[in-house]
Motif scaffolding. Structure first.
Motif, mmCIF file in Angstrom:
data_model
loop_
_atom_site.group_PDB
_atom_site.id
_atom_site.type_symbol
_atom_site.label_atom_id
_atom_site.label_comp_id
_atom_site.label_asym_id
_atom_site.label_seq_id
_atom_site.Cartn_x
_atom_site.Cartn_y
_atom_site.Cartn_z
ATOM 1 N N LEU A 111 0.844 -1.192 0.000
ATOM 2 C CA LEU A 111 0.000 0.000 0.000
ATOM 3 C C LEU A 111 0.878 1.240 0.000
ATOM 4 O O LEU A 111 2.019 1.195 0.461
ATOM 5 N N PRO A 112 0.367 2.349 -0.482
ATOM 6 C CA PRO A 112 1.125 3.594 -0.361
ATOM 7 C C PRO A 112 1.393 3.896 1.109
ATOM 8 O O PRO A 112 0.545 3.653 1.971
ATOM 9 N N SER A 113 2.553 4.396 1.406
ATOM 10 C CA SER A 113 2.937 4.607 2.803
ATOM 11 C C SER A 113 2.198 5.772 3.453
ATOM 12 O O SER A 113 2.082 5.831 4.666
ATOM 13 N N ASP A 114 1.692 6.683 2.657
ATOM 14 C CA ASP A 114 0.996 7.833 3.225
ATOM 15 C C ASP A 114 -0.483 7.505 3.431
ATOM 16 O O ASP A 114 -1.284 7.628 2.529
ATOM 17 N N ALA A 115 -0.813 7.061 4.619
ATOM 18 C CA ALA A 115 -2.199 6.703 4.924
ATOM 19 C C ALA A 115 -3.052 7.953 5.025
ATOM 20 O O ALA A 115 -2.569 9.038 5.334
ATOM 21 N N ASP A 116 -4.320 7.777 4.761
ATOM 22 C CA ASP A 116 -5.269 8.882 4.778
ATOM 23 C C ASP A 116 -5.793 9.057 6.198
ATOM 24 O O ASP A 116 -6.536 8.219 6.698
ATOM 25 N N CYS A 117 -5.388 10.136 6.857
ATOM 26 C CA CYS A 117 -5.801 10.398 8.232
ATOM 27 C C CYS A 117 -6.405 11.786 8.346
ATOM 28 O O CYS A 117 -6.105 12.667 7.558
ATOM 29 N N VAL A 118 -7.215 11.960 9.369
ATOM 30 C CA VAL A 118 -7.784 13.266 9.668
ATOM 31 C C VAL A 118 -6.757 14.044 10.472
ATOM 32 O O VAL A 118 -6.204 13.536 11.436
ATOM 33 N N ASP A 119 -6.477 15.256 10.057
ATOM 34 C CA ASP A 119 -5.597 16.137 10.828
ATOM 35 C C ASP A 119 -6.426 17.341 11.236
ATOM 36 O O ASP A 119 -6.776 18.176 10.411
ATOM 37 N N ARG A 120 -6.756 17.417 12.517
ATOM 38 C CA ARG A 120 -7.648 18.476 12.997
ATOM 39 C C ARG A 120 -7.001 19.858 12.968
ATOM 40 O O ARG A 120 -7.687 20.856 13.106
#
Length: 181
Positions: A111-120
């Motif tokens: 998988l691409p190493s940059d996971a999709d996360c929420v950054d508040r």
């Protein structure tokens, strides 16, 4: 009265043998170290618990997908199922981000190493990758949730990687095959 001269050797021996105040000094030295270990163990225990609950919630939501309880899954429906199964994740409905994509079994490396996360600390961003895929296709579902550490300035809470808001990212990955209809 006769006084004996004590040699330097005897004075040092007497000074080394004197233990008054040794317990207080040991306590003063060890208390901060012991406190840091205790706070770090509480932080690690809670992080492990939340990671386990995230993995359980995602696995149960994927189980529902495999069994066909949901015809056309959406980001919102899988997110709701994951949060309801996970239980003890703070702000799960706003902090959880899912990413689903098909992978080719013959050409898959990672998988691409940059996971999709929420950054508040940043502006709200739309869901990056969420593809339902076709029948007999291997699907990889990755979840990321941001949590705030309990003790952000001590021990483990100070050492873990945090985003701009001071949150820690927890990840979970699951895979399933879309069954033919």
């Amino acid at each position: 009265m006769i006084r004996r001269k004590t040699s330097l050797r005897n004075r040092i021996r007497h000074w080394l043998g004197d233990e008054t105040g040794a317990v207080v000094a040991d306590f003063a030295i060890m208390l901060p170290v012991f406190t840091m270990f205790m706070l770090s163990s509480v932080e690690m225990g809670l992080m492990t618990f939340r990671q386990t609950m995230l993995e359980r919630g995602l696995d149960m939501a994927v189980r529902d997908l495999r069994l066909g309880f949901e015809e056309n899954p959406t980001h919102a429906s899988i997110k709701e199922a994951t949060c309801s199964y996970a239980g003890f994740l703070p702000d799960c409905s706003t902090g959880l981000r899912l990413e689903m994509q098909p992978v080719d079994l013959r050409d898959y490396t990672a998988l691409p190493s940059d996971a999709d996360c929420v950054d508040r600390s940043e502006e709200v961003q739309p869901v990056r990758r969420f593809v339902n895929g076709g029948s007999n296709q291997l699907m990889v579902l990755r979840a990321c949730i941001k949590i705030a550490p309990i003790f952000p300035t001590v021990g483990l809470g100070k050492q873990v990687a945090k985003d701009g808001n001071g949150d820690i990212a927890l990840f979970s990955t699951s895979a399933f095959v879309n069954e033919p209809s």
